[in-house]
Scaffold this motif. Sequence first.
Motif, mmCIF file in Angstrom:
data_model
loop_
_atom_site.group_PDB
_atom_site.id
_atom_site.type_symbol
_atom_site.label_atom_id
_atom_site.label_comp_id
_atom_site.label_asym_id
_atom_site.label_seq_id
_atom_site.Cartn_x
_atom_site.Cartn_y
_atom_site.Cartn_z
ATOM 1 N N TYR A 27 -19.520 -19.232 -4.984
ATOM 2 C CA TYR A 27 -20.895 -18.841 -5.308
ATOM 3 C C TYR A 27 -21.851 -19.565 -4.378
ATOM 4 O O TYR A 27 -21.879 -20.795 -4.342
ATOM 5 C CB TYR A 27 -21.210 -19.177 -6.773
ATOM 6 C CG TYR A 27 -22.632 -18.894 -7.187
ATOM 7 C CD1 TYR A 27 -23.080 -17.590 -7.335
ATOM 8 C CD2 TYR A 27 -23.524 -19.937 -7.412
ATOM 9 C CE1 TYR A 27 -24.400 -17.332 -7.714
ATOM 10 C CE2 TYR A 27 -24.839 -19.685 -7.796
ATOM 11 C CZ TYR A 27 -25.260 -18.377 -7.939
ATOM 12 O OH TYR A 27 -26.562 -18.114 -8.309
ATOM 13 N N GLU A 28 -22.606 -18.781 -3.607
ATOM 14 C CA GLU A 28 -23.621 -19.379 -2.741
ATOM 15 C C GLU A 28 -24.868 -19.585 -3.581
ATOM 16 O O GLU A 28 -25.456 -18.637 -4.092
ATOM 17 C CB GLU A 28 -23.921 -18.471 -1.555
ATOM 18 C CG GLU A 28 -24.844 -19.129 -0.553
ATOM 19 C CD GLU A 28 -25.087 -18.284 0.683
ATOM 20 O OE1 GLU A 28 -26.243 -18.241 1.127
ATOM 21 O OE2 GLU A 28 -24.127 -17.681 1.183
ATOM 22 N N VAL A 29 -25.286 -20.811 -3.732
ATOM 23 C CA VAL A 29 -26.430 -21.159 -4.565
ATOM 24 C C VAL A 29 -27.702 -20.606 -3.914
ATOM 25 O O VAL A 29 -27.927 -20.778 -2.719
ATOM 26 C CB VAL A 29 -26.511 -22.688 -4.766
ATOM 27 C CG1 VAL A 29 -27.728 -23.064 -5.605
ATOM 28 C CG2 VAL A 29 -25.233 -23.191 -5.437
ATOM 29 N N ALA A 30 -28.508 -19.906 -4.720
ATOM 30 C CA ALA A 30 -29.710 -19.239 -4.220
ATOM 31 C C ALA A 30 -30.628 -20.197 -3.472
ATOM 32 O O ALA A 30 -30.839 -21.329 -3.907
ATOM 33 C CB ALA A 30 -30.463 -18.592 -5.379
ATOM 34 N N PHE A 31 -31.165 -19.725 -2.360
ATOM 35 C CA PHE A 31 -32.112 -20.447 -1.509
ATOM 36 C C PHE A 31 -31.507 -21.692 -0.860
ATOM 37 O O PHE A 31 -32.240 -22.606 -0.469
ATOM 38 C CB PHE A 31 -33.387 -20.822 -2.276
ATOM 39 C CG PHE A 31 -34.105 -19.643 -2.859
ATOM 40 C CD1 PHE A 31 -34.870 -18.827 -2.053
ATOM 41 C CD2 PHE A 31 -33.996 -19.348 -4.208
ATOM 42 C CE1 PHE A 31 -35.527 -17.720 -2.584
ATOM 43 C CE2 PHE A 31 -34.651 -18.248 -4.753
ATOM 44 C CZ PHE A 31 -35.420 -17.440 -3.937
ATOM 45 N N LYS A 35 -25.528 -23.295 4.940
ATOM 46 C CA LYS A 35 -24.622 -22.144 4.870
ATOM 47 C C LYS A 35 -23.182 -22.624 4.964
ATOM 48 O O LYS A 35 -22.333 -22.000 5.572
ATOM 49 C CB LYS A 35 -24.933 -21.142 5.999
ATOM 50 C CG LYS A 35 -26.332 -20.581 5.946
ATOM 51 C CD LYS A 35 -26.561 -19.805 4.661
ATOM 52 C CE LYS A 35 -27.982 -19.261 4.627
ATOM 53 N NZ LYS A 35 -28.439 -18.920 3.322
ATOM 54 N N CYS A 40 -22.695 -24.182 -1.446
ATOM 55 C CA CYS A 40 -21.869 -23.319 -2.296
ATOM 56 C C CYS A 40 -21.130 -24.133 -3.356
ATOM 57 O O CYS A 40 -20.903 -25.329 -3.184
ATOM 58 C CB CYS A 40 -20.835 -22.579 -1.447
ATOM 59 S SG CYS A 40 -21.535 -21.537 -0.166
ATOM 60 N N GLU A 52 -26.377 -15.960 -13.400
ATOM 61 C CA GLU A 52 -27.013 -14.730 -12.919
ATOM 62 C C GLU A 52 -27.699 -13.945 -14.028
ATOM 63 O O GLU A 52 -28.119 -12.813 -13.816
ATOM 64 C CB GLU A 52 -25.987 -13.868 -12.187
ATOM 65 C CG GLU A 52 -25.516 -14.524 -10.906
ATOM 66 C CD GLU A 52 -24.636 -13.643 -10.049
ATOM 67 O OE1 GLU A 52 -24.043 -12.673 -10.586
ATOM 68 O OE2 GLU A 52 -24.539 -13.913 -8.842
ATOM 69 N N THR A 79 -27.568 -26.709 -8.984
ATOM 70 C CA THR A 79 -27.204 -25.764 -10.045
ATOM 71 C C THR A 79 -27.315 -26.429 -11.412
ATOM 72 O O THR A 79 -27.821 -25.831 -12.367
ATOM 73 C CB THR A 79 -25.787 -25.213 -9.816
ATOM 74 O OG1 THR A 79 -25.733 -24.617 -8.512
ATOM 75 C CG2 THR A 79 -25.418 -24.179 -10.861
ATOM 76 N N ARG A 82 -30.979 -26.646 -12.357
ATOM 77 C CA ARG A 82 -31.506 -25.341 -12.774
ATOM 78 C C ARG A 82 -31.057 -24.977 -14.184
ATOM 79 O O ARG A 82 -31.855 -24.507 -14.996
ATOM 80 C CB ARG A 82 -31.066 -24.255 -11.785
ATOM 81 C CG ARG A 82 -31.761 -24.357 -10.444
ATOM 82 C CD ARG A 82 -31.210 -23.359 -9.456
ATOM 83 N NE ARG A 82 -31.909 -23.450 -8.181
ATOM 84 C CZ ARG A 82 -31.542 -22.806 -7.090
ATOM 85 N NH1 ARG A 82 -30.486 -22.015 -7.107
ATOM 86 N NH2 ARG A 82 -32.231 -22.946 -5.972
ATOM 87 N N TRP A 109 -35.437 -27.178 -3.222
ATOM 88 C CA TRP A 109 -34.413 -26.137 -3.275
ATOM 89 C C TRP A 109 -34.188 -25.716 -4.726
ATOM 90 O O TRP A 109 -34.156 -24.526 -5.039
ATOM 91 C CB TRP A 109 -33.148 -26.669 -2.616
ATOM 92 C CG TRP A 109 -31.915 -25.830 -2.731
ATOM 93 C CD1 TRP A 109 -31.837 -24.491 -3.020
ATOM 94 C CD2 TRP A 109 -30.570 -26.258 -2.548
ATOM 95 N NE1 TRP A 109 -30.521 -24.086 -3.027
ATOM 96 C CE2 TRP A 109 -29.730 -25.151 -2.736
ATOM 97 C CE3 TRP A 109 -29.999 -27.484 -2.239
ATOM 98 C CZ2 TRP A 109 -28.342 -25.218 -2.621
ATOM 99 C CZ3 TRP A 109 -28.613 -27.546 -2.122
ATOM 100 C CH2 TRP A 109 -27.799 -26.433 -2.312
ATOM 101 N N THR A 113 -36.101 -21.125 -7.438
ATOM 102 C CA THR A 113 -35.822 -19.983 -8.327
ATOM 103 C C THR A 113 -36.824 -19.871 -9.469
ATOM 104 O O THR A 113 -36.878 -18.850 -10.146
ATOM 105 C CB THR A 113 -34.422 -20.090 -8.964
ATOM 106 O OG1 THR A 113 -34.344 -21.325 -9.680
ATOM 107 C CG2 THR A 113 -33.332 -20.000 -7.925
#
Length: 192
Positions: A27-31, A35, A40, A52, A79, A82, A109, A113
């Motif tokens: 899972y690539e963490v948003a924003f 890369k 991830c 999600e 993550t 969040r 970062w 979201t």
Amino acid sequence: MSLQANLTARSNNQCELCNSNDGLSLYEVAFAPYKDEDGCVMICAKCLAQIEKKEELDAAHWNCLTTSMWSEVPAVQVTAWRMLNRLRSESWAADNLDMLYLDDEKLAWAKATGDDENDGTVDLHKDAEGQILKTGDSVILTKSLDVKGTSMNAKVGTIVKNIRLVPDNTEQIEGRIEGQVIVILTKYVRVH
């Protein structure tokens, strides 16, 4: 080695949030500003669905953050921050959020979201009885409906198979009645 292989090795083939090994995926963490592995996480299907917002938050499941928030992996820390924000109405989550420190870059970062500004509720497609609807479900009409643009009337009790959820509107689904695809309000159906 591929990114997937690196994350599988780093995570010891477990979810980096809850330690489950069911349905793991990268899972690539948003924003994410990175890369690579730092942007991830390897997560299970349950964590992914709740991150999600495709499933209601299960506070008991997220007690795992009490441990995983201390990870040295930036994506895991972000993550955790969040999800703790979504659960901040729970006293344990608020306490953990107070203890979790993110440097300025990671905090920016994490805040990208807007999870820190929302109440953590998840908008799901639900039928007239409050049951969660999923793509592919069959439903029964609870009210006769006139179909706009046609002379067709969909009668109460009509079964609509293989529905599709309207992505941007939790009050609407699409279904096929008499060969025609129509939009149906979720308040007029119940799961079959």
